[in-house]
Design a protein around this motif. Structure first.
Motif, short mmCIF file in Angstrom:
data_model
loop_
_atom_site.label_atom_id
_atom_site.label_comp_id
_atom_site.label_asym_id
_atom_site.label_seq_id
_atom_site.Cartn_x
_atom_site.Cartn_y
_atom_site.Cartn_z
N TRP A 228 -2.75 6.61 -20.22
CA TRP A 228 -4.05 5.75 -20.06
C TRP A 228 -3.63 4.27 -19.56
O TRP A 228 -4.18 3.81 -18.75
CB TRP A 228 -4.96 5.86 -21.22
N ALA A 229 -2.76 3.89 -20.36
CA ALA A 229 -2.42 2.50 -19.72
C ALA A 229 -1.85 2.24 -18.35
O ALA A 229 -1.96 1.40 -17.68
CB ALA A 229 -0.90 1.90 -20.79
N LEU A 230 -0.94 3.41 -17.98
CA LEU A 230 -0.51 3.12 -16.46
C LEU A 230 -1.81 3.22 -15.60
O LEU A 230 -1.87 2.43 -14.61
CB LEU A 230 0.31 4.39 -16.18
N ALA A 231 -2.91 4.16 -15.87
CA ALA A 231 -3.97 4.18 -14.94
C ALA A 231 -4.60 2.81 -14.86
O ALA A 231 -5.23 2.34 -13.95
CB ALA A 231 -4.94 5.38 -15.53
N LEU A 232 -4.84 2.38 -16.33
CA LEU A 232 -5.82 1.18 -16.35
C LEU A 232 -4.94 0.06 -15.69
O LEU A 232 -5.54 -0.98 -14.98
CB LEU A 232 -5.91 0.80 -17.91
N ALA A 233 -3.48 -0.04 -15.72
CA ALA A 233 -2.78 -1.19 -15.21
C ALA A 233 -2.74 -0.88 -13.68
O ALA A 233 -2.81 -1.91 -13.04
CB ALA A 233 -1.40 -0.79 -15.67
N ALA A 234 -2.98 0.25 -13.08
CA ALA A 234 -3.06 0.44 -11.56
C ALA A 234 -4.24 -0.15 -10.97
O ALA A 234 -4.23 -0.74 -10.01
CB ALA A 234 -2.54 1.88 -11.53
N ALA A 235 -5.25 0.07 -11.83
CA ALA A 235 -6.56 -0.30 -11.32
C ALA A 235 -6.73 -1.80 -11.51
O ALA A 235 -7.22 -2.34 -10.80
CB ALA A 235 -7.73 0.32 -12.41
N GLY A 236 -5.90 -2.48 -12.39
CA GLY A 236 -5.99 -3.84 -12.56
C GLY A 236 -5.15 -4.62 -11.66
O GLY A 236 -5.67 -5.72 -11.04
N GLY A 237 -4.13 -3.96 -11.35
CA GLY A 237 -3.33 -4.46 -10.20
C GLY A 237 -3.78 -4.62 -8.82
O GLY A 237 -3.97 -5.38 -8.09
N VAL A 238 -4.40 -3.13 -8.73
CA VAL A 238 -5.22 -3.45 -7.33
C VAL A 238 -6.51 -4.31 -7.22
O VAL A 238 -6.59 -4.87 -6.22
CB VAL A 238 -5.73 -1.80 -7.09
N ALA A 239 -7.18 -4.61 -8.13
CA ALA A 239 -8.08 -5.40 -8.34
C ALA A 239 -7.74 -6.63 -8.02
O ALA A 239 -8.37 -7.56 -7.30
CB ALA A 239 -9.02 -5.27 -9.53
N ALA A 240 -6.61 -7.13 -8.72
CA ALA A 240 -6.16 -8.46 -8.74
C ALA A 240 -5.54 -8.71 -7.14
O ALA A 240 -5.93 -9.91 -6.45
CB ALA A 240 -4.86 -8.66 -9.60
N MET A 241 -5.02 -7.69 -6.46
CA MET A 241 -4.61 -8.01 -5.44
C MET A 241 -5.80 -7.90 -4.43
O MET A 241 -5.67 -8.89 -3.36
CB MET A 241 -3.63 -6.89 -4.79
N ALA A 242 -6.79 -7.46 -4.66
CA ALA A 242 -7.92 -7.41 -3.68
C ALA A 242 -8.58 -8.79 -3.64
O ALA A 242 -9.11 -9.35 -2.57
CB ALA A 242 -8.88 -6.33 -4.09
N VAL A 243 -8.53 -9.53 -5.02
CA VAL A 243 -9.38 -10.63 -5.10
C VAL A 243 -8.38 -11.65 -4.23
O VAL A 243 -8.97 -12.44 -3.40
CB VAL A 243 -9.36 -11.20 -6.58
N VAL A 244 -7.18 -11.96 -4.45
CA VAL A 244 -6.18 -12.75 -3.49
C VAL A 244 -6.20 -12.49 -2.13
O VAL A 244 -6.25 -13.44 -1.41
CB VAL A 244 -4.82 -12.79 -4.41
N LEU A 245 -6.32 -11.15 -1.82
CA LEU A 245 -6.35 -10.97 -0.28
C LEU A 245 -7.49 -11.27 0.31
O LEU A 245 -7.62 -11.73 1.60
CB LEU A 245 -5.90 -9.58 -0.14
N GLY A 246 -8.70 -11.34 -0.44
CA GLY A 246 -9.70 -11.87 0.23
C GLY A 246 -9.87 -13.36 0.19
O GLY A 246 -10.86 -13.95 0.89
N THR A 247 -9.29 -14.18 -0.45
CA THR A 247 -9.06 -15.55 -0.17
C THR A 247 -8.47 -16.07 0.84
O THR A 247 -7.26 -15.51 1.19
CB THR A 247 -8.24 -16.02 -1.58
N PRO A 248 -8.95 -16.85 1.80
CA PRO A 248 -8.34 -17.18 3.05
C PRO A 248 -7.26 -17.98 2.89
O PRO A 248 -7.24 -18.92 1.83
CB PRO A 248 -9.36 -17.95 3.83
N ALA A 249 -6.19 -17.91 3.60
CA ALA A 249 -5.13 -18.64 3.58
C ALA A 249 -5.02 -20.06 3.87
O ALA A 249 -6.06 -20.33 5.00
CB ALA A 249 -3.88 -17.92 4.57
N ARG A 250 -4.42 -20.78 3.45
CA ARG A 250 -4.56 -22.40 3.67
C ARG A 250 -4.30 -22.79 5.29
O ARG A 250 -3.13 -22.16 5.79
CB ARG A 250 -3.55 -23.41 2.79
#
Length: 277
Positions: A228-250
């Protein structure tokens, strides 16, 4: 020969990532290099052999390694063009070792280490210059296989020496920036500074996702087990990258007098017509 099987599986995964990265945009290649290709399988193996608590401590070490790896990559890029490969590697290792030493006292507090990783990534991102055009990067013979082979050796070392290294040390070893070192050397030899900075931008995003992945695993594994930890960790990692990828580069600010976005249009002065004679 179980350690050899782990090394071969890790090497195959890294080779696949490197071959895919070679056919992608530099930013996407950096994102792939930041993924937990080595550390995620190591966490599962250690959880199976040493228990969920040991794997949780390993994940905490992986979070600290993420902060150190981000600084390692940035210092390496800054020194490659000025000091050569050997001095750049030594300087980057010294900078990352300093980060690891500063975070050593927080090894039982993964959320605090995650906050430190976020601070490092946030401070490094504005230093990247993304306005220059990218160049055509030629491939270097054997580079993916060298990176895959060294990653396999790292995985074998992690699986064979958990008692010697301890949980936190195993996490640091499992997250060594092997793929990143080869990729930066590749871009230094065959690309431009703009290519390196685009790669670094993607790498910061991938490293942040990896840090969130390891933090969630460290918190969830003692409570619900490694599956379960691996499944939750994968979901958290994908969500974190989705947030930063949606932030425009300087984007760099236009200099005074440039007719770009946000810059005032130049004033055209006209001389008055002479009076009629």
């Amino acid at each position: 020969m179980e350690w050899a099987c782990k090394a071969l599986l890790t090497a195959a995964a890294v080779a696949a990532v490197m071959l895919a990265a070679g056919r992608m945009d530099r930013r996407l290649a950096g994102l792939l290099a930041g993924l937990p290709v080595v550390s995620a399988p190591a966490l599962l193996w250690l959880a199976h052999e040493q228990g969920a608590m040991f794997a949780a401590g390993t994940a905490a070490g992986s979070v600290a390694a993420c902060a150190a790896s981000a600084l390692y990559a940035r210092v390496a890029v800054a020194l490659l063009a000025r000091r050569g490969a050997v001095l750049a590697l030594l300087g980057a290792l010294a900078a990352s070792a300093l980060v690891v030493a500063l975070l050593h006292g927080l090894q039982t507090r993964p959320l605090a280490v995650l906050a430190a990783c976020a601070l490092v990534c946030a401070l490094l991102r504005p230093t990247l210059r993304l306005d220059a055009p990218a160049g055509a990067v030629r491939s270097l013979r054997g580079e993916p296989w060298l990176s895959a082979g060294l990653s396999g050796l790292v995985a074998a070392a992690v699986s064979q020496s958990p008692a010697t290294l301890g949980a936190y040390g195993a996490g640091l070893l499992a997250s060594l920036p092997v793929i990143t070192s080869f990729a930066l050397w590749h871009l230094h030899r065959g690309g431009t500074t703009a290519d390196q900075h685009r790669f670094l931008l993607g790498y910061l995003h991938g490293t942040w996702g990896k840090a969130v992945f390891a933090t969630v695993f460290a918190l969830a594994a003692p409570l619900w087990g490694s599956g379960w930890a691996l499944a939750l960790a994968a979901a958290g990692g994908v969500a974190a990258m989705a947030v930063v990828l949606g932030t425009p580069a300087r984007r760099p600010r236009p200099r005074r007098g440039d007719a770009g976005d946000g810059a005032p249009a130049p004033t055209i002065l006209r001389c008055p017509d002479p009076p009629p004679t």
